[in-house]
Design a protein around this motif. Sequence first.
Motif, PDB file in Angstrom:
ATOM      1  N   SER A  28      -6.365  -4.850  -2.457  1.00 28.47           N
ATOM      2  CA  SER A  28      -5.311  -5.023  -1.429  1.00 28.47           C
ATOM      3  C   SER A  28      -5.079  -4.115  -0.646  1.00 28.47           C
ATOM      4  O   SER A  28      -5.108  -2.677  -1.037  1.00 28.47           O
ATOM      5  N   ILE A  29      -3.870  -4.877  -0.142  1.00 28.12           N
ATOM      6  CA  ILE A  29      -3.045  -3.251   0.469  1.00 28.12           C
ATOM      7  C   ILE A  29      -1.698  -3.414   0.692  1.00 28.12           C
ATOM      8  O   ILE A  29      -1.106  -4.724   0.617  1.00 28.12           O
ATOM      9  N   LEU A  30      -0.872  -2.257   0.519  1.00 27.85           N
ATOM     10  CA  LEU A  30      -0.236  -2.498   0.187  1.00 27.85           C
ATOM     11  C   LEU A  30       0.675  -1.347   1.819  1.00 27.85           C
ATOM     12  O   LEU A  30       0.858  -0.522   1.288  1.00 27.85           O
ATOM     13  N   ASN A  31       1.880  -1.767   1.990  1.00 28.57           N
ATOM     14  CA  ASN A  31       2.613  -1.058   2.667  1.00 28.57           C
ATOM     15  C   ASN A  31       3.759  -0.714   2.333  1.00 28.57           C
ATOM     16  O   ASN A  31       4.749  -0.908   1.879  1.00 28.57           O
ATOM     17  N   LEU A  32       3.691   0.668   2.134  1.00 28.39           N
ATOM     18  CA  LEU A  32       5.582   1.067   1.561  1.00 28.39           C
ATOM     19  C   LEU A  32       5.904   1.989   3.157  1.00 28.39           C
ATOM     20  O   LEU A  32       5.137   3.238   3.507  1.00 28.39           O
ATOM     21  N   GLY A  33       6.685   1.986   2.802  1.00 28.39           N
ATOM     22  CA  GLY A  33       7.982   2.402   3.729  1.00 28.39           C
ATOM     23  C   GLY A  33       7.675   1.350   4.835  1.00 28.39           C
ATOM     24  O   GLY A  33       7.491   0.440   4.868  1.00 28.39           O
ATOM     25  N   HIS A  40      12.842   8.631   0.286  1.00 29.72           N
ATOM     26  CA  HIS A  40      14.574   9.319   0.510  1.00 29.72           C
ATOM     27  C   HIS A  40      14.231   9.598   1.428  1.00 29.72           C
ATOM     28  O   HIS A  40      13.867  11.183   1.693  1.00 29.72           O
ATOM     29  N   GLY A  41      14.367   8.799   2.728  1.00 28.41           N
ATOM     30  CA  GLY A  41      13.847   9.275   3.876  1.00 28.41           C
ATOM     31  C   GLY A  41      12.475   8.329   4.741  1.00 28.41           C
ATOM     32  O   GLY A  41      12.625   7.415   4.100  1.00 28.41           O
ATOM     33  N   ILE A  42      11.977   8.643   5.982  1.00 34.98           N
ATOM     34  CA  ILE A  42      11.409   7.789   6.847  1.00 34.98           C
ATOM     35  C   ILE A  42       9.713   8.237   6.904  1.00 34.98           C
ATOM     36  O   ILE A  42       9.347   9.575   8.258  1.00 34.98           O
ATOM     37  N   PHE A  43       9.279   7.124   5.922  1.00 34.02           N
ATOM     38  CA  PHE A  43       7.724   7.919   5.180  1.00 34.02           C
ATOM     39  C   PHE A  43       7.212   6.350   6.159  1.00 34.02           C
ATOM     40  O   PHE A  43       7.056   5.760   4.036  1.00 34.02           O
ATOM     41  N   GLN A  44       6.670   6.140   6.709  1.00 35.72           N
ATOM     42  CA  GLN A  44       5.422   5.309   6.053  1.00 35.72           C
ATOM     43  C   GLN A  44       4.112   5.219   5.532  1.00 35.72           C
ATOM     44  O   GLN A  44       3.630   6.022   5.744  1.00 35.72           O
ATOM     45  N   ASN A  45       3.168   4.330   4.524  1.00 37.49           N
ATOM     46  CA  ASN A  45       1.421   4.740   4.098  1.00 37.49           C
ATOM     47  C   ASN A  45       1.465   3.307   4.141  1.00 37.49           C
ATOM     48  O   ASN A  45       2.158   2.632   3.592  1.00 37.49           O
ATOM     49  N   ALA A 396       2.778   8.069  -6.473  1.00 35.77           N
ATOM     50  CA  ALA A 396       2.659   8.421  -5.620  1.00 35.77           C
ATOM     51  C   ALA A 396       4.415   9.413  -5.055  1.00 35.77           C
ATOM     52  O   ALA A 396       4.668   9.679  -4.456  1.00 35.77           O
ATOM     53  N   ILE A 397       5.059   8.024  -5.797  1.00 40.13           N
ATOM     54  CA  ILE A 397       6.597   8.052  -5.651  1.00 40.13           C
ATOM     55  C   ILE A 397       7.173   9.575  -5.621  1.00 40.13           C
ATOM     56  O   ILE A 397       7.533  10.661  -5.044  1.00 40.13           O
ATOM     57  N   VAL A 398       6.385   9.671  -7.088  1.00 40.80           N
ATOM     58  CA  VAL A 398       7.309  11.132  -7.858  1.00 40.80           C
ATOM     59  C   VAL A 398       6.370  12.868  -6.760  1.00 40.80           C
ATOM     60  O   VAL A 398       6.896  12.688  -7.073  1.00 40.80           O
ATOM     61  N   ILE A 399       5.143  11.659  -6.862  1.00 45.45           N
ATOM     62  CA  ILE A 399       4.595  13.266  -5.590  1.00 45.45           C
ATOM     63  C   ILE A 399       5.247  13.331  -4.555  1.00 45.45           C
ATOM     64  O   ILE A 399       5.471  14.352  -4.409  1.00 45.45           O
ATOM     65  N   LEU A 400       5.926  12.573  -4.739  1.00 46.97           N
ATOM     66  CA  LEU A 400       5.881  12.750  -2.516  1.00 46.97           C
ATOM     67  C   LEU A 400       7.520  13.415  -3.115  1.00 46.97           C
ATOM     68  O   LEU A 400       8.176  14.823  -1.830  1.00 46.97           O
TER      69      LEU A 400
END
Lengths: 412, 173
Positions: A28-33, A40-45, A396-400
């Motif tokens: 599946s695809i997930l759009n994060l951001g 905490h900022g504008i990042f799209q993944n 992924a959130i923690v790593i970012l």
Amino acid sequence: MSELLLPPEHRYAKIMKEKLNEDGSELSILNLGPTHPATHGIFQNILLMDGERIIEAEPTIGYIHRAFEKIAENRPFYQITPLTDRMNYCSSPINNMGWWMTLEKLLGVEVPKRAQYLRVIVMELARITDHIICNSILGVDTGAYTGFLYVFQFREKVYEIYEEICGARLTTNMGRIGGFERDWTPKAFELLNTFLEEFPPAWKEFENLFERNRIFIDRTVDVGPITAEKAMAYGFTGPNLRAAGVDYDVRVAQPYSSYEDFEFIVPVGKSGDTYDRFCVRNAEVWESLSIIRQALEKMPAGNEFHAEVPDYYLPPKEDVYNNMESLIYHFKIVMGEVPVPVAEIYHPVEGGNGELGFYLITDGSRTPYRLHFRRPCFIYYQAYPDMIKGALLSDAIVILSSLNVIAGELDA
Amino acid sequence: MALETAQIQDKLSATFSDISFTFKQERDILAVEVPAEKISAIILFLKNDPELRFHFLTDLCGVHYPDNEVDRQMTIVYHMHNWYENTRIRLKAFISGENPEIKSISSIFPTANWMERETYDFYGVDFIGHPQLKRILNMDEMVSFPMRKEFPLEDGGRTDKDDRFFGRTASNN
């Protein structure tokens, strides 16, 4: 799959079609951001996921790109400092001082020892605030809000010191060519001393809360590790590289602003995972505190806070209002009518996140011919898709957040 | 002992005997002008040579010189750093301003990937062999390359704003 989210020619579409799990489940695809409270900022993944696991990620950046390099080519040197504020806005004084030092290198200005020490103090304060934010937000992302609220009030205290030095808090626009715009007030030193007294116990408590915390360790150890070789190949610098075990620090390698006068160690980690990044930043805060104490101790007597460079340093306001010469100089400096040599300069400083470099080309006119910022965040964020491959979404959130990617610096 | 400038010069000249390098000490950094078509070979050599060991790519960016002759209008500047000896080197490759292209070094240094994308985004330099050469900071629909000197900072048609004192003048007068 909606075509609106994923056009059929996208490489994920092909992977999804080809790869079907044995039990018949689909990827599946997930759009994060781009805007998500957890980033905490504008990042799209755009994440390609197998259940909770991330298989691939495709980052999109540039959402807050403000063309600083283009603007810089059209502004005199003084007007570029506010641009540097807005890169890594968690530690703007480092950016400001880095820019002044680039200009001083260009113009051959010798900064008096006392002003250099004051700069060291303010840069280390900035590093502390930067690390306070990164580490406490990492705590928030792993579910511990208390630590964040507890140490955040000390960021406020540091901002009060900034306010006393330059009048601003977040985007400081601090300093001048050759030093500071005014001497530090006694109140600034008083606030600084109070901070040095009150902050260490709080930071110790913050450390105790996390460093041996079972939940925190479970969430961070072996999460997003990166080897030293890979980190160097990806251009990592700063705490993120040191967490992988490489002791490269610009303050030691190429001392600027009298860093060679101070004793401090460069903390390094081992595995380069989230926990090591956290610990390296923690340890760096202690080193920064020690540097500030040493600077206060060794501070030369007197009240020199800037170099005698009337060609570049704005004359005092009372002279400007009452004295013709000073008024002329004031006008010339503000309009950029100052002698500038034709040169190419690269000056690095150790920013909150790594080597912040200023590559300046001048052609003798009032504006830079070319100014390129080496922004550590921009350079190491490209390793992010690689680092989250195979990780869980929550990791992924923690790593970012442990990489401390600052959107302003990423997009410039 | 720090890596001597003369040593770098000798090594480069000896290895690439068919190239005449232009060396110039620019303040604290040795700058070398290199032919663009040999860039990846030179960078690979600088990185892997056991004495030179410029193993870290600090920075990569473009510079536009519209007043030069056409085949020297665009410059790609590489900053490399040897951490063992703490020595930096700056490489400059001049390429054509009309159809700028140069070999990508992203296979040598993964970090060059985004730096090259950024340079493409702002200068339109085609990095041959780059895995994913597309815009990075600007939107994909953009057609111009904004860091080129002919691209104005603001809309030239504006009359409400007089910025001429802050622009570039040739002699600063």
